[in-house]
Design a protein around this motif. Sequence first.
Motif, PDB file in Angstrom:
ATOM      1  N   THR A  45     -11.097  -7.665  -8.685  1.00  7.98           N
ATOM      2  CA  THR A  45     -11.479  -6.301  -8.333  1.00  7.98           C
ATOM      3  C   THR A  45     -10.209  -5.537  -8.000  1.00  7.98           C
ATOM      4  OG1 THR A  45     -13.555  -7.069  -7.417  1.00  7.98           O
ATOM      5  CG2 THR A  45     -12.835  -4.875  -6.757  1.00  7.98           C
ATOM      6  N   ILE A  46     -10.080  -4.359  -8.608  1.00  5.08           N
ATOM      7  CA  ILE A  46      -8.862  -3.586  -8.417  1.00  5.08           C
ATOM      8  C   ILE A  46      -9.142  -2.365  -7.563  1.00  5.08           C
ATOM      9  CG2 ILE A  46      -7.165  -2.180  -9.629  1.00  5.08           C
ATOM     10  CD1 ILE A  46      -7.111  -4.243 -11.754  1.00  5.08           C
ATOM     11  N   MET A  47      -8.314  -2.202  -6.519  1.00  2.00           N
ATOM     12  CA  MET A  47      -8.564  -1.107  -5.578  1.00  2.00           C
ATOM     13  C   MET A  47      -7.292  -0.299  -5.360  1.00  2.00           C
ATOM     14  SD  MET A  47     -10.688  -3.537  -3.002  1.00  2.00           S
ATOM     15  CE  MET A  47      -9.612  -4.909  -3.399  1.00  2.00           C
ATOM     16  N   PRO A  48      -7.436   1.005  -5.136  1.00  2.00           N
ATOM     17  CA  PRO A  48      -6.258   1.826  -4.851  1.00  2.00           C
ATOM     18  C   PRO A  48      -5.715   1.484  -3.465  1.00  2.00           C
ATOM     19  CG  PRO A  48      -8.268   3.140  -4.699  1.00  2.00           C
ATOM     20  CD  PRO A  48      -8.693   1.778  -5.142  1.00  2.00           C
ATOM     21  N   ALA A  49      -4.386   1.476  -3.345  1.00  2.86           N
ATOM     22  CA  ALA A  49      -3.777   1.058  -2.082  1.00  2.86           C
ATOM     23  C   ALA A  49      -2.383   1.661  -1.933  1.00  2.86           C
ATOM     24  CB  ALA A  49      -3.702  -0.473  -2.043  1.00  2.86           C
ATOM     25  N   VAL A  50      -1.853   1.596  -0.704  1.00  4.27           N
ATOM     26  CA  VAL A  50      -0.448   1.939  -0.459  1.00  4.27           C
ATOM     27  C   VAL A  50       0.216   0.718   0.155  1.00  4.27           C
ATOM     28  CG1 VAL A  50       0.052   4.383  -0.113  1.00  4.27           C
ATOM     29  CG2 VAL A  50      -1.377   3.193   1.551  1.00  4.27           C
ATOM     30  N   ALA A  51       1.442   0.454  -0.272  1.00  3.46           N
ATOM     31  CA  ALA A  51       2.145  -0.719   0.238  1.00  3.46           C
ATOM     32  C   ALA A  51       3.437  -0.301   0.912  1.00  3.46           C
ATOM     33  CB  ALA A  51       2.449  -1.676  -0.908  1.00  3.46           C
ATOM     34  N   ASN A  52       3.814  -1.063   1.915  1.00  2.00           N
ATOM     35  CA  ASN A  52       5.113  -0.865   2.548  1.00  2.00           C
ATOM     36  C   ASN A  52       5.906  -2.158   2.464  1.00  2.00           C
ATOM     37  OD1 ASN A  52       6.927   0.799   4.313  1.00  2.00           O
ATOM     38  ND2 ASN A  52       6.632  -0.963   5.662  1.00  2.00           N
ATOM     39  N   MET A  75      -3.555  -0.223  16.403  1.00  2.00           N
ATOM     40  CA  MET A  75      -2.631   0.787  16.917  1.00  2.00           C
ATOM     41  C   MET A  75      -2.522   2.021  16.053  1.00  2.00           C
ATOM     42  SD  MET A  75       0.646  -1.192  18.428  1.00  2.00           S
ATOM     43  CE  MET A  75       1.810   0.144  18.354  1.00  2.00           C
ATOM     44  N   LEU A  76      -2.530   1.792  14.719  1.00  2.00           N
ATOM     45  CA  LEU A  76      -2.230   2.896  13.812  1.00  2.00           C
ATOM     46  C   LEU A  76      -3.457   3.461  13.094  1.00  2.00           C
ATOM     47  CD1 LEU A  76       1.016   1.487  12.182  1.00  2.00           C
ATOM     48  CD2 LEU A  76       0.892   3.553  13.566  1.00  2.00           C
ATOM     49  N   GLY A  77      -4.524   2.679  13.066  1.00  2.00           N
ATOM     50  CA  GLY A  77      -5.702   3.119  12.318  1.00  2.00           C
ATOM     51  C   GLY A  77      -5.567   2.887  10.818  1.00  2.00           C
ATOM     52  N   PHE A  78      -4.532   2.150  10.430  1.00  2.00           N
ATOM     53  CA  PHE A  78      -4.368   1.785   9.024  1.00  2.00           C
ATOM     54  C   PHE A  78      -4.198   0.278   8.924  1.00  2.00           C
ATOM     55  CE2 PHE A  78      -2.736   6.157   9.198  1.00  2.00           C
ATOM     56  CZ  PHE A  78      -3.488   6.753   8.188  1.00  2.00           C
ATOM     57  N   PRO A  79      -5.306  -0.460   8.832  1.00  2.00           N
ATOM     58  CA  PRO A  79      -5.181  -1.920   8.739  1.00  2.00           C
ATOM     59  C   PRO A  79      -4.422  -2.309   7.473  1.00  2.00           C
ATOM     60  CG  PRO A  79      -7.446  -1.229   8.296  1.00  2.00           C
ATOM     61  CD  PRO A  79      -6.700  -0.020   8.757  1.00  2.00           C
ATOM     62  N   THR A  80      -3.560  -3.301   7.572  1.00  2.00           N
ATOM     63  CA  THR A  80      -2.804  -3.745   6.399  1.00  2.00           C
ATOM     64  C   THR A  80      -2.974  -5.242   6.193  1.00  2.00           C
ATOM     65  OG1 THR A  80      -0.793  -4.172   7.677  1.00  2.00           O
ATOM     66  CG2 THR A  80      -1.017  -1.972   6.698  1.00  2.00           C
ATOM     67  N   ALA A  81      -2.974  -5.626   4.929  1.00  2.00           N
ATOM     68  CA  ALA A  81      -2.927  -7.047   4.570  1.00  2.00           C
ATOM     69  C   ALA A  81      -1.456  -7.412   4.418  1.00  2.00           C
ATOM     70  CB  ALA A  81      -3.668  -7.270   3.263  1.00  2.00           C
ATOM     71  N   ASN A  82      -1.018  -8.405   5.178  1.00  2.00           N
ATOM     72  CA  ASN A  82       0.382  -8.852   5.088  1.00  2.00           C
ATOM     73  C   ASN A  82       0.477  -9.989   4.088  1.00  2.00           C
ATOM     74  OD1 ASN A  82      -0.015  -7.482   7.657  1.00  2.00           O
ATOM     75  ND2 ASN A  82       2.097  -8.080   8.082  1.00  2.00           N
ATOM     76  N   MET A  83       1.459  -9.898   3.217  1.00  2.00           N
ATOM     77  CA  MET A  83       1.567 -10.922   2.172  1.00  2.00           C
ATOM     78  C   MET A  83       2.592 -11.983   2.497  1.00  2.00           C
ATOM     79  SD  MET A  83       1.463  -8.712  -1.258  1.00  2.00           S
ATOM     80  CE  MET A  83       1.667 -10.083  -2.400  1.00  2.00           C
ATOM     81  N   CYS A  84       2.232 -13.218   2.177  1.00  2.00           N
ATOM     82  CA  CYS A  84       3.180 -14.319   2.277  1.00  2.00           C
ATOM     83  C   CYS A  84       4.092 -14.234   1.060  1.00  2.00           C
ATOM     84  CB  CYS A  84       2.411 -15.635   2.275  1.00  2.00           C
ATOM     85  SG  CYS A  84       3.465 -17.051   2.324  1.00  2.00           S
ATOM     86  N   LEU A  85       5.367 -14.069   1.306  1.00  2.00           N
ATOM     87  CA  LEU A  85       6.296 -13.821   0.204  1.00  2.00           C
ATOM     88  C   LEU A  85       6.664 -15.108  -0.513  1.00  2.00           C
ATOM     89  CD1 LEU A  85       8.668 -11.198   1.842  1.00  2.00           C
ATOM     90  CD2 LEU A  85       6.380 -10.961   0.879  1.00  2.00           C
ATOM     91  N   GLU A 125       3.324  -5.282   3.206  1.00  2.00           N
ATOM     92  CA  GLU A 125       1.946  -5.091   3.657  1.00  2.00           C
ATOM     93  C   GLU A 125       1.270  -3.997   2.863  1.00  2.00           C
ATOM     94  OE1 GLU A 125       1.735  -3.857   7.728  1.00  2.00           O
ATOM     95  OE2 GLU A 125       3.869  -3.451   7.811  1.00  2.00           O
ATOM     96  N   VAL A 126      -0.029  -4.176   2.718  1.00  2.00           N
ATOM     97  CA  VAL A 126      -0.803  -3.308   1.846  1.00  2.00           C
ATOM     98  C   VAL A 126      -1.982  -2.746   2.611  1.00  2.00           C
ATOM     99  CG1 VAL A 126      -1.902  -3.154  -0.405  1.00  2.00           C
ATOM    100  CG2 VAL A 126      -0.313  -5.001   0.063  1.00  2.00           C
TER     101      VAL A 126
END
Length: 326
Positions: A234-241, A204-214, A256-257
């Motif tokens: 491996t470390i990658m740049p990301a944005v999280a909500n 829907m948004l064009g920004f796939p996110t990985a959802n984390m189990c809290l 989600e990241v």
Amino acid sequence: MIVYYSPEDIVKNLSGSCVTIGNFDGVHMGHQALLRKTVSEATKRGLPSVAVTFEPHPLRLFTGKSIPPLITLLDQKLEILASLDLDFTLCLPFTRAMAALAPETFVARYIVETLKAKKLIIGYDYAFGKDRAGNYDLLSQLGQVYGFEVEQLAPVLIDDVIVSSTRIRDMIEAGDVWNARPLLGRFYRVSGQVIHGKKRGGPMLGFPTANMCLKDELFPKTGVYAVWAEIDQTIMPAVANIGFNPTFGNDILSVEVHIMDFEKNIYDQDILIHFVQRLRSEKKFSSLDGLKQQIGKDKDIARQILATAEAQQHNPLPNSSCVLPL
Ligand code: RBF
Ligand code: MG
């Protein structure tokens, strides 16, 4: 580092040790000063260095399962202790019986009989046992009886304020992850498994996110963050909500990241998030397009932040050979 969960497991022919003791939630700069001193004293004397800690966190025994929210769950705590080169950690089960133990008994049983301590190093405010009677004065007296030396270290100050787990918890709860970093000596990290989300992000948004189990640990205040995402070293740049996706009205908190320039399937894998800086609060958008545009901007700002030397100077994993991609 070897972790012992029971005193019986500790090698019987231990000829002595240098010991520090604490809950070490967060293993922050104050804890690190104690742990480093313990390692250096141990090396000087040719003895093993030992951290004694408790599980669950003593406060949790009395307040209920998840209070206070922990800065480091046991796994992460042990990982950081190991990175500081301790020889052993003795992780004692914290039970009501343990809480009720007279400090004299605790010392005789664990510090003397089990660990044969020659030196005990404690923090500036440390007191343990029933009624917190096990303070520096009592420990020093017991040290004279049993033949171990006690040293109490001064607090570590940052910006003239004592570094403490409480101060760090407050900062993270306020979303102030950037300023919590010097107190922790690293970015605030949270780990979890990648689970299936609502499948809106990519399609829907064009920004796939990985959802984390809290897990049962402290999460920063809701909002959008520039983060490092680490998978398999491996470390990658990301944005999280972190939040409730008000545009869609979710009723449970999600983390989600969106990892930049990344398209792999990572369901069920473990992901470690290093929180670098908070960008903004979550907003309710009246259109999908509005949200989409905003996430695009978030991503640009995050990329700029993560390209700075300050965001890269604390190699997120002290002992790893991770190469930052920017
Ligand atoms: N959802 C919102 O409702 N409001 C937001 O302000 C918002 N900001 C986001 C920022 C980023 C960087 C990301 C990755 C997601 C954000 N979301 C926000 C969550 C979005 O609704 C979610 O990714 C999709 O619903 C897919 O789960
Ligand atoms: Mg998702």
